[in-house]
Design a protein around this motif. Structure first.
Motif, mmCIF file in Angstrom:
data_model
loop_
_atom_site.group_PDB
_atom_site.id
_atom_site.type_symbol
_atom_site.label_atom_id
_atom_site.label_comp_id
_atom_site.label_asym_id
_atom_site.label_seq_id
_atom_site.Cartn_x
_atom_site.Cartn_y
_atom_site.Cartn_z
ATOM 1 N N LEU A 266 -129.200 59.103 -45.129
ATOM 2 C CA LEU A 266 -128.727 59.388 -43.774
ATOM 3 C C LEU A 266 -128.578 58.143 -42.923
ATOM 4 O O LEU A 266 -128.000 58.197 -41.850
ATOM 5 N N PHE B 19 -125.633 65.506 -37.814
ATOM 6 C CA PHE B 19 -126.350 65.891 -39.032
ATOM 7 C C PHE B 19 -127.857 65.757 -38.850
ATOM 8 O O PHE B 19 -128.628 66.603 -39.276
ATOM 9 N N VAL C 26 -129.091 68.673 -36.949
ATOM 10 C CA VAL C 26 -129.122 69.892 -37.752
ATOM 11 C C VAL C 26 -130.320 69.884 -38.705
ATOM 12 O O VAL C 26 -131.036 70.869 -38.841
ATOM 13 N N TYR C 27 -130.557 68.733 -39.334
ATOM 14 C CA TYR C 27 -131.643 68.656 -40.313
ATOM 15 C C TYR C 27 -132.994 68.837 -39.632
ATOM 16 O O TYR C 27 -133.946 69.294 -40.236
ATOM 17 N N LEU D 156 -117.276 55.743 -56.924
ATOM 18 C CA LEU D 156 -117.082 56.967 -56.153
ATOM 19 C C LEU D 156 -115.626 57.404 -56.098
ATOM 20 O O LEU D 156 -115.331 58.596 -56.076
ATOM 21 N N ALA D 157 -114.715 56.446 -56.084
ATOM 22 C CA ALA D 157 -113.300 56.816 -56.056
ATOM 23 C C ALA D 157 -112.951 57.576 -57.334
ATOM 24 O O ALA D 157 -112.290 58.614 -57.306
ATOM 25 N N THR E 258 -114.474 61.074 -57.408
ATOM 26 C CA THR E 258 -113.731 62.093 -56.666
ATOM 27 C C THR E 258 -112.683 62.724 -57.571
ATOM 28 O O THR E 258 -112.561 63.958 -57.641
ATOM 29 N N TYR F 157 -140.446 71.945 -47.722
ATOM 30 C CA TYR F 157 -139.146 72.202 -47.122
ATOM 31 C C TYR F 157 -139.175 72.012 -45.609
ATOM 32 O O TYR F 157 -138.259 71.455 -45.024
ATOM 33 N N MET G 28 -101.817 56.838 -56.025
ATOM 34 C CA MET G 28 -102.702 56.281 -57.043
ATOM 35 C C MET G 28 -101.957 55.501 -58.125
ATOM 36 O O MET G 28 -102.393 54.419 -58.481
ATOM 37 N N TYR H 207 -106.824 49.267 -53.606
ATOM 38 C CA TYR H 207 -107.934 49.660 -54.471
ATOM 39 C C TYR H 207 -109.231 49.719 -53.659
ATOM 40 O O TYR H 207 -109.976 50.691 -53.707
ATOM 41 N N ARG I 23 -109.205 52.543 -51.125
ATOM 42 C CA ARG I 23 -109.438 53.811 -51.795
ATOM 43 C C ARG I 23 -110.936 54.021 -52.025
ATOM 44 O O ARG I 23 -111.482 55.102 -51.810
ATOM 45 N N ARG I 24 -111.610 52.967 -52.431
ATOM 46 C CA ARG I 24 -113.043 53.089 -52.689
ATOM 47 C C ARG I 24 -113.817 53.335 -51.402
ATOM 48 O O ARG I 24 -114.790 54.078 -51.394
ATOM 49 N N ALA J 58 -113.391 56.955 -50.524
ATOM 50 C CA ALA J 58 -114.160 57.797 -51.436
ATOM 51 C C ALA J 58 -115.626 57.783 -51.034
ATOM 52 O O ALA J 58 -116.298 58.814 -51.021
ATOM 53 N N ARG J 59 -116.099 56.603 -50.652
ATOM 54 C CA ARG J 59 -117.490 56.474 -50.254
ATOM 55 C C ARG J 59 -117.804 57.351 -49.042
ATOM 56 O O ARG J 59 -118.761 58.118 -49.045
ATOM 57 N N TRP K 229 -117.858 60.985 -50.021
ATOM 58 C CA TRP K 229 -119.085 61.391 -50.724
ATOM 59 C C TRP K 229 -120.268 61.476 -49.772
ATOM 60 O O TRP K 229 -121.124 62.349 -49.920
ATOM 61 N N ILE K 230 -120.312 60.552 -48.804
ATOM 62 C CA ILE K 230 -121.424 60.608 -47.843
ATOM 63 C C ILE K 230 -121.353 61.904 -47.048
ATOM 64 O O ILE K 230 -122.336 62.638 -46.958
ATOM 65 N N TYR K 231 -120.155 62.226 -46.514
ATOM 66 C CA TYR K 231 -120.035 63.466 -45.746
ATOM 67 C C TYR K 231 -120.335 64.681 -46.615
ATOM 68 O O TYR K 231 -120.995 65.627 -46.195
ATOM 69 N N SER L 282 -122.282 64.862 -49.240
ATOM 70 C CA SER L 282 -123.710 65.055 -49.503
ATOM 71 C C SER L 282 -124.454 65.440 -48.235
ATOM 72 O O SER L 282 -125.403 66.225 -48.291
ATOM 73 N N LEU L 283 -124.002 64.922 -47.088
ATOM 74 C CA LEU L 283 -124.629 65.331 -45.824
ATOM 75 C C LEU L 283 -124.475 66.834 -45.610
ATOM 76 O O LEU L 283 -125.419 67.534 -45.241
ATOM 77 N N LEU L 284 -123.267 67.331 -45.894
ATOM 78 C CA LEU L 284 -123.023 68.764 -45.730
ATOM 79 C C LEU L 284 -123.896 69.574 -46.680
ATOM 80 O O LEU L 284 -124.467 70.600 -46.310
ATOM 81 N N VAL M 90 -126.789 68.741 -48.043
ATOM 82 C CA VAL M 90 -128.184 68.738 -47.614
ATOM 83 C C VAL M 90 -128.358 69.643 -46.393
ATOM 84 O O VAL M 90 -129.320 70.406 -46.292
ATOM 85 N N GLY M 91 -127.379 69.586 -45.478
ATOM 86 C CA GLY M 91 -127.434 70.452 -44.304
ATOM 87 C C GLY M 91 -127.453 71.914 -44.695
ATOM 88 O O GLY M 91 -128.215 72.719 -44.157
ATOM 89 N N LEU N 248 -128.622 73.079 -47.382
ATOM 90 C CA LEU N 248 -129.938 73.351 -47.961
ATOM 91 C C LEU N 248 -130.961 73.638 -46.871
ATOM 92 O O LEU N 248 -131.811 74.513 -47.005
#
Lengths: 366, 481
Positions: free
Chosen positions: A94, A104, A107-108, A177-178, A181, A235, B1, B15, B18-19, B22-23, B26-28, B30-32, B34-35, B37
């Motif tokens: 985070l 966020f 919310v957490y 990560l690209a 995806t 939790y 691409m 390039y 794009r990365r 993507a980063r 992925w952060i958003y 995973s945040l969603l 976890v939220g 959860l």
């Protein structure tokens, strides 16, 4: 000058007076009396009878007390370790400078402001035999073939992509990560197609109706209902600890990471060599708060146990043992024994905190 | 691409871009996740709290209470029953029209269903104890009239769909003569909370739909049962929430217990906050700034007091409050503080950790201001109340939030002090505990869940308004300590 001092001291005393009265009546007197009660035989009605250290000796022969002690220690160990690790992990994730991060965090944090009574009742429902937890597990088990296919496809596609990129001389890491995806989308499409053509199908008739609460069975040496409380406690505490970690993370100078990254340290190395050592004082605080909170767990036990919930002997902890001996339902209060247990609890808290300070993570930095 | 892939230039501009994207993605993501959860279980149980049976298996996200068709029907029936679209009811002179449709297989002669207005107690626990007038004593239902017949296929079987219409009227003024004592107690035309109804279909006919979806289908679907034909919108969709207020009533006064608990908790939290703000900041200031011989001993006492678990002091404190603090409260004509909110307020009146927080805070503000005030001849109390306290607003804000939250959620002390007293003197967490004990056995989870969520509302509102301070107060209490 001396008169001035005298006036100041009088003022200070007056400022402190309400607090001192409070301390004396509700804390000092309370502790002294409990120590006294622990050396007597007392039932709240008849005058206390002096018995010396008999209560303490008797305590360690009481199977109920031994059980409560074991539960409390195991509970403390498991919850503190797991919640500390997870909150650190979550805080690191985070700790990003991106838009909307405050949302966020808010919310957490929400579960931590709610009352333990309300949350425990919600969990009591979740843990019922046909409650949502079992339903969610059944759902996962039903779609397990599809989920596994998805994960498998993801790994394969990702590997192919990484190999391809590298063959063209591009520096692709395994977790690029690209590429991930693209792998994610391809794996999802692939799984959907396999399901559509009937190659992989969800399982049928999976009904996971595990009994979480109303059982005396054990898992890994602890009763299952106690595991349920462990799960709930982790939790609900993670968000608070995570916020404390976040505050600590903001204090780490960015220059450290920049220097490390210039020296070629990867993310994991930066995490283990900079983040973790720099956070040591915060970790000390998080662990200490966790230890104290978990050793004295009471609310969850009181609310989970009972009709429609768990049998008391599977969930009893030290704090509840003390309460239950002072106000037993339909029996004579054993205040002497309870006081001895309460004193044991506070000594235990002190010892555990000191031990962790001596041998665990100390507040001194790196 | 493909454009980026065709360039042979190693890590090109696109390039890298794009990365980066993507980063962020992925952060958003995973945040969603976890939220989900952390908030998911609350959302799920909130959904379940609307259901007639929160433990139904399999869990459904589509059920009568979330269907807009039922919302408007409940609204209309509420108006017809008591001119109250929100909570409904059943008042003298009203009449409702109700339609119901059955599937009749080919070869069976359609027969109208049997209507009964049962004398059914509302729920278990306290709700069942209080004697309320029954709609059955005052209502008359007409014979169902067939209004439509059309061909219909049900689960591959062909036949016809037959719709019936019937009226229920609040027509009788006096209750049935039996039982006699009930007749004396009731006024002649009381307002009745609920109009329950059971509809039994003849053998072979299958219930398909009705103006309002029934709460239950009993006896293998032959009996469709409604808890209330005139519920109103809230009374239908938030049925369990309304029940929290209506079914837990004090046996003496008939007042809603849940309402008393809420007011008690507000009062308790409010006084707690005031006491803590005043006395903790005074004590903290004296410890941080003022000259007092033996101050280090007080400080040691504070550290000690913070470590003592409540389980050590509660036995003595229980006895102290039982005697009204050494008989002191007899001066005010109160012999015991057990079972009263005042006792709960006193036992933790000044949070020790709060004094500690204030001491730390006052040590962090510069001395020059007070010294200037002192030179101007201001007394200690003037300096404190006029100069220091206004400076301490952020700390006091954090203190307010921490104290209010702690008081609102206080369970252990409430259990020790209030549980021996009358039920209407409970605080909310203790009230929830009594709910749990009363309804956990019979499995009335709708009521338990609804009570839990209602008890959260004030703290969630507070959180929504002051969320920044909430989040900050954690680091305040945690890190600076």
């Amino acid at each position: 000058m001396r008169l001035g001092r005298l006036i100041e001291a009088t003022n200070a005393f007056l400022f402190l007076l309400p607090f001192l009265l409070f301390l004396a009546v509700f804390v000092g007197y309370g502790v002294v009396r409990t120590v006294y009660f622990s050396l007597t035989d007392y039932n709240l009605f008849d005058p206390p009878k002096w018995v010396g250290f008999q209560n303490y000796v008797r305590l360690f022969r009481e199977p109920d007390f031994i059980r409560a002690l074991q539960h409390s220690l195991a509970f403390t160990l498991v919850v503190t370790v797991v919640q500390t690790l997870f909150s650190l992990l979550l805080a690191t994730v985070l700790n990003q400078r991106i838009r909307g991060i405050t949302f966020f965090r808010t919310v957490y944090y929400l579960p931590s402001v709610l009352s333990s009574a309300a949350i425990t009742l919600i969990f009591l429902w979740l843990y019922q035999k046909t409650g949502f937890l079992n339903f969610a597990v059944s759902w996962v088990l039903t779609y397990l073939p599809l989920l596994l296919t998805f994960v498998g496809l993801f790994v394969v596609v990702q590997a192919v992509q990484v190999v391809f990129e590298r063959s063209r001389g591009l520096p692709a890491k395994p977790f690029d990560l690209a590429l991930a995806t693209a792998s994610l989308l391809l794996a999802a499409a692939g799984t959907f197609a396999l399901d559509l053509f009937g190659v992989v199908n969800p399982r049928e008739g999976v009904q996971f109706k595990f009994i979480w609460l109303n059982t005396r069975q054990e898992w890994a040496g602890l009763p299952i209902p106690l595991w349920a409380i462990v799960l709930q406690n982790i939790y609900t505490t993670i968000p608070t600890l995570m916020l404390i970690y976040l505050a600590g993370l903001q204090d780490i100078p960015k220059s450290l990471y920049e220097a490390a990254s210039l020296d070629g340290a990867d993310d994991w190395q930066q995490f283990t060599r900079i983040t973790v050592p720099m956070l040591r004082p915060v970790t000390f605080l998080v662990i200490t708060l966790g230890l104290i909170g978990t050793l004295q767990v009471f609310d969850q036990v009181a609310l989970i146990s009972g009709p429609g919930g768990a049998p008391l002997e599977s969930t009893v902890t030290l704090a509840y043992y003390v309460y239950n001996n002072v106000f037993p339902s339909g029996a004579t209060p054993k205040v002497g024994l309870a006081s001895a247990a309460a004193i044991t609890l506070s000594v235990l808290t002190l010892v555990v905190v000191l031990l962790q300070r001596r041998f665990g993570v100390s507040e001194r930095g790196y | 691409m493909p454009a980026a892939a065709s360039t042979r230039l190693a890590p090109g501009e696109r390039y890298l871009a794009r990365r980066r994207w993507a980063r962020v993605g992925w952060i958003y993501g995973s945040l969603l996740l976890v939220g989900l959860l952390f908030i998911g279980p609350f959302f799920i149980s909130l959904t379940a709290s609307l259901k007639d049976n929160p433990l139904e298996w399999p869990f459904r996200f589509q059920f009568p209470q979330v269907s807009p068709r039922n919302w408007s029907a409940a609204w209309r029936l509420g108006i017809q029953g008591a001119n109250d679209p929100w909570l409904g009811g059943w008042t003298y002179g009203s009449q409702i029209g109700f339609e119901v449709a059955y599937f009749v297989p080919r070869g069976t002669e359609p027969t109208p269903p049997q209507i009964t207005i049962p004398r059914r107690k509302p729920g278990a626990g306290q709700g069942a104890v209080i004697d309320r007038p029954y709609a059955a004593d005052y209502s008359e239902a007409s014979m169902p009239q067939e209004i439509e017949r059309k061909p219909f296929v049900y689960k591959g079987e062909s036949g016809q769909l037959v719709r019936y219409r019937f009226q229920v009227a609040y027509a009788r003024e006096l209750p049935n003569p039996e039982p006699p004592e009930a007749a004396l107690k009731h006024v002649s035309k009381p307002r009745i909370d609920r109009l329950p109804a059971d509809l039994e279909s003849p053998r072979g006919q299958i219930f398909i739909s009705a103006t309002l979806d029934p709460n239950r289908l009993e006896r293998r679907g032959r009996v469709a049962s409604w808890d209330n034909l005139t519920p109103g919108y809230l009374g239908y969709t938030f049925r369990n929430y309304v029940r929290v207020f209506t079914e837990s009533r004090s046996l003496e006064t008939g007042r809603s217990l849940f309402l008393s608990w809420t007011l008690n908790t507000f009062y308790f939290a409010f006084v707690r906050v005031l006491l803590t703000l005043l006395f903790a900041s005074m004590a903290g200031y004296a410890l941080a700034r003022l000259y007092l011989p033996g101050k280090q001993w007080v400080f040691l006492l504070i550290l000690f007091g913070m470590m003592v678990p409540a389980q050590v002091t509660f036995i003595s404190n229980y006895l102290v409050l039982k005697d009204g603090i050494f008989g002191f409260t007899n001066l005010f004509g109160v012999s015991t503080l057990l079972g009263s909110i005042s006792g709960l307020i006193l036992v933790g009146a000044i949070g020790i950790d709060k004094v500690f927080i204030m001491k730390q805070f006052f040590e962090s503000i510069p001395r020059e201001l007070e010294e200037a005030a002192l030179i101007d001849g201001a007394s200690t109390s003037t300096t404190f109340f006029r100069i220091i306290l206004p400076l301490a607003t952020p700390a006091l804000g954090a203190l307010t939030i921490l104290t209010f939250q702690g008081a609102w959620n206080e369970f252990f002390w409430a259990l020790v002090i209030l549980s021996t007293g009358p039920q209407n003197a409970y605080s909310l967490p203790l009230g929830l505990y009594s709910f749990r004990n009363a309804y956990g056995q019979v499995g009335d989870w709708g009521l338990i869940l609804a009570g839990s969520f209602l008890s959260m509302v004030p703290i969630i509102i507070l959180f929504a308004v002051f969320q920044r301070y909430f989040v900050e107060s954690v680091s305040f209490s945690g890190l600076k300590g």
